[in-house]
Enzyme design. Structure first.
Site, PDB file in Angstrom:
ATOM      1  N   SER A 275       0.770  -1.368  -0.124  1.00  0.00           N
ATOM      2  CA  SER A 275      -0.390  -0.497  -0.107  1.00  0.00           C
ATOM      3  C   SER A 275       0.710   1.162   0.076  1.00  0.00           C
ATOM      4  CB  SER A 275      -0.829  -0.469   1.147  1.00  0.00           C
ATOM      5  OG  SER A 275      -1.510   1.358   1.136  1.00  0.00           O
TER       6      SER A 275
ATOM      7  N   TYR B  27      -2.775   1.677  10.542  1.00  0.00           N
ATOM      8  CA  TYR B  27      -2.897   0.977   9.776  1.00  0.00           C
ATOM      9  C   TYR B  27      -0.921   1.139   8.687  1.00  0.00           C
ATOM     10  CZ  TYR B  27      -3.798   0.204   4.311  1.00  0.00           C
ATOM     11  OH  TYR B  27      -3.947  -0.285   3.343  1.00  0.00           O
TER      12      TYR B  27
ATOM     13  N   LYS C 150       1.483  -1.642   7.409  1.00  0.00           N
ATOM     14  CA  LYS C 150       2.289  -1.600   6.147  1.00  0.00           C
ATOM     15  C   LYS C 150       3.348  -1.245   5.883  1.00  0.00           C
ATOM     16  CE  LYS C 150      -1.933  -3.258   4.200  1.00  0.00           C
ATOM     17  NZ  LYS C 150      -1.999  -4.221   3.223  1.00  0.00           N
TER      18      LYS C 150
HETATM   19  P1  NAD Z   1     -11.416  -6.258   0.608  1.00  0.00           P
HETATM   20  O1  NAD Z   1     -11.396  -5.187   1.741  1.00  0.00           O
HETATM   21  O2  NAD Z   1     -12.043  -5.885  -0.049  1.00  0.00           O
HETATM   22  O3  NAD Z   1     -10.369  -7.565   0.698  1.00  0.00           O
HETATM   23  C1  NAD Z   1      -9.659  -7.762   2.101  1.00  0.00           C
HETATM   24  C2  NAD Z   1     -10.018  -9.444   1.656  1.00  0.00           C
HETATM   25  O4  NAD Z   1      -9.024  -9.770   3.539  1.00  0.00           O
HETATM   26  C3  NAD Z   1     -11.259  -9.340   2.220  1.00  0.00           C
HETATM   27  O5  NAD Z   1     -11.777 -10.096   1.586  1.00  0.00           O
HETATM   28  C4  NAD Z   1     -11.385  -9.586   3.629  1.00  0.00           C
HETATM   29  O6  NAD Z   1     -12.193 -10.654   4.417  1.00  0.00           O
HETATM   30  C5  NAD Z   1      -9.900 -10.160   3.951  1.00  0.00           C
HETATM   31  N1  NAD Z   1      -9.418 -10.512   5.419  1.00  0.00           N
HETATM   32  C6  NAD Z   1      -9.348  -9.746   6.428  1.00  0.00           C
HETATM   33  N2  NAD Z   1      -9.013 -10.312   7.597  1.00  0.00           N
HETATM   34  C7  NAD Z   1      -8.565 -11.777   7.092  1.00  0.00           C
HETATM   35  C8  NAD Z   1      -8.016 -12.824   8.009  1.00  0.00           C
HETATM   36  N3  NAD Z   1      -8.032 -12.796   8.919  1.00  0.00           N
HETATM   37  N4  NAD Z   1      -7.884 -13.650   7.360  1.00  0.00           N
HETATM   38  C9  NAD Z   1      -8.224 -14.031   5.892  1.00  0.00           C
HETATM   39  N5  NAD Z   1      -8.253 -13.047   4.988  1.00  0.00           N
HETATM   40  C10 NAD Z   1      -9.138 -11.848   5.500  1.00  0.00           C
HETATM   41  O7  NAD Z   1      -9.854  -4.598   0.593  1.00  0.00           O
HETATM   42  P2  NAD Z   1      -8.379  -5.000  -0.771  1.00  0.00           P
HETATM   43  O8  NAD Z   1      -8.717  -3.558  -1.567  1.00  0.00           O
HETATM   44  O9  NAD Z   1      -9.294  -6.178  -1.312  1.00  0.00           O
HETATM   45  O10 NAD Z   1      -7.614  -5.099   0.325  1.00  0.00           O
HETATM   46  C11 NAD Z   1      -6.882  -5.807  -0.088  1.00  0.00           C
HETATM   47  C12 NAD Z   1      -5.464  -5.388   0.426  1.00  0.00           C
HETATM   48  O11 NAD Z   1      -5.006  -4.510  -0.456  1.00  0.00           O
HETATM   49  C13 NAD Z   1      -5.170  -5.469   1.945  1.00  0.00           C
HETATM   50  O12 NAD Z   1      -3.640  -5.650   2.001  1.00  0.00           O
HETATM   51  C14 NAD Z   1      -5.169  -3.788   1.942  1.00  0.00           C
HETATM   52  O13 NAD Z   1      -4.707  -3.419   2.745  1.00  0.00           O
HETATM   53  C15 NAD Z   1      -4.760  -3.877   0.412  1.00  0.00           C
HETATM   54  N6  NAD Z   1      -4.292  -2.291   0.055  1.00  0.00           N
HETATM   55  C16 NAD Z   1      -5.950  -1.768  -0.232  1.00  0.00           C
HETATM   56  C17 NAD Z   1      -5.769  -0.448  -0.970  1.00  0.00           C
HETATM   57  C18 NAD Z   1      -7.432   0.063  -1.901  1.00  0.00           C
HETATM   58  O14 NAD Z   1      -7.428   1.105  -1.999  1.00  0.00           O
HETATM   59  N7  NAD Z   1      -8.680  -0.686  -1.410  1.00  0.00           N
HETATM   60  C19 NAD Z   1      -5.416   0.052  -1.194  1.00  0.00           C
HETATM   61  C20 NAD Z   1      -3.610   0.164  -1.050  1.00  0.00           C
HETATM   62  C21 NAD Z   1      -3.528  -1.558  -0.458  1.00  0.00           C
END
Ligand code: NAD
Length: 289
Positions: free
Chosen positions: A140, A153, A157
């Site tokens: 991220s 957060y 990260k």
């Molecule tokens: P999202 O919330 O749709 O997906 C995250 C997934 O992680 C969910 O399906 C959730 O159920 C799962 N999760 C949470 N706790 C868990 C656990 N204990 N065991 C297994 N699974 C678990 O959001 P996303 O954006 O698809 O996030 C995916 C990754 O991308 C994350 O690591 C997030 O930090 C990173 N990210 C997202 C963004 C954004 O803007 N969406 C930006 C930068 C980084």
């Protein structure tokens, strides 16, 4: 022979899209183990892959915060090996630092940091023994630069960055690649799933007015950034594919194509003041009143 891929956090967002894309590869290059904490949420994924042959996708239960859960999932990989491990599960935590409970802070670190590391720990010995593998981690912008109201957060990260960079150095000697796919805002369930202090919350009553005022500005900024500049998961998946298909993958990929300008500023002015004031200006510039 198919490449065996295991992905964490596949019930929504980036994990779901990546699982669907890899499982529907026209050449059937991949066998995908899409894992999720709660199998009750598998319908969305199943809906997306309805027309697929069963031989490219399997859905497994796996909670990255539970060591036994990780081992159980590993046990159910029929091929008894994972070529490509994607540590993607993650959650956010947003709000003034002084209202965050130790429990909620621990929870974020449990998932984002220890969850990622434990998952790697479980699959690393197999990769080392075979002398090959690729570990990809959803990184991220918040792992490269601080963001107000996201202290914990970002801490989680940033920690991932350190863990992955350290590992990458060693794993060169095992022909195992480590890649971080650095994302800015992406249209996913992230904003819905994150733990966020809402402006009306009683917990915010103890917080001073200036902080609340800035928090409100931050939330507005965040809302408009997600509305105007967020990428779609398909854009992110393309970058994952590039990394997966590369014969010599990079350590870092930036999903927007280039290093974000403010991250660059951190590198060009290591003292850090310019980054801090530039970010503050970006987020809170409408504050003059
Ligand atoms: P999202 O919330 O749709 O997906 C995250 C997934 O992680 C969910 O399906 C959730 O159920 C799962 N999760 C949470 N706790 C868990 C656990 N204990 N065991 C297994 N699974 C678990 O959001 P996303 O954006 O698809 O996030 C995916 C990754 O991308 C994350 O690591 C997030 O930090 C990173 N990210 C997202 C963004 C954004 O803007 N969406 C930006 C930068 C980084």
């Amino acid at each position: 022979e198919k490449k065996v891929v295991l992905i964490t956090g596949c019930s929504s967002g980036i994990g779901l899209s990546l699982a669907v894309r890899l499982a529907s590869d026209p050449d059937k290059t991949f066998k995908v183990y899409a894992t999720m904490r709660n199998l009750a949420k598998k319908e969305r994924l199943i809906e997306c892959v309805k027309s697929l042959h069963k031989d490219t996708l399997d859905i497994l239960q796996m909670d990255v915060t539970g060591w036994q859960s990780i081992l159980d999932a590993r046990e159910r990989v029929v091929e008894k090996r994972v070529d490509i491990l994607v540590c993607n599960a993650g959650v956010g935590l947003m709000g003034p630092l002084e209202v965050q409970s130790l429990d909620s802070m621990r929870q974020i670190l449990e998932v984002n940091l220890f969850g990622t590391i434990q998952t790697i720990q479980a699959f690393l010995p197999g990769m080392k023994a075979r002398g090959q593998g690729h570990i990809l981690v959803t990184g991220s912008t918040g792992g490269l630069q601080g963001l107000p109201f996201n202290e914990v957060y970002c801490a989680s990260k940033f920690a991932i960055e350190g863990a992955c960079e350290s590992l990458a150095i060693l794993l060169q000697h095992f022909n195992i690649h480590v890649s971080l796919v650095e994302c800015g805002p992406v249209n996913t369930d992230f904003l819905v799933n994150l733990q966020k202090a809402e402006l009306g919350d009683t917990s915010l009553q103890q917080v001073d007015d200036l902080t609340l005022n800035l928090y409100e500005k931050y939330l507005q900024h965040c809302g408009s950034v997600f509305q105007n500049a967020a990428q779609d998961t398909e854009d992110i998946v393309k970058v994952f594919l590039e990394a997966i298909q590369s014969p010599s993958p990079a350590f870092r990929y930036f999903t927007s194509g280039d290093v974000p300008p403010l991250t660059k500023l951190k590198a060009t002015e290591p003292g850090g003041s310019r980054y801090i004031s530039a970010l503050s200006k970006t987020m809170f510039s409408s504050e003059e009143q």
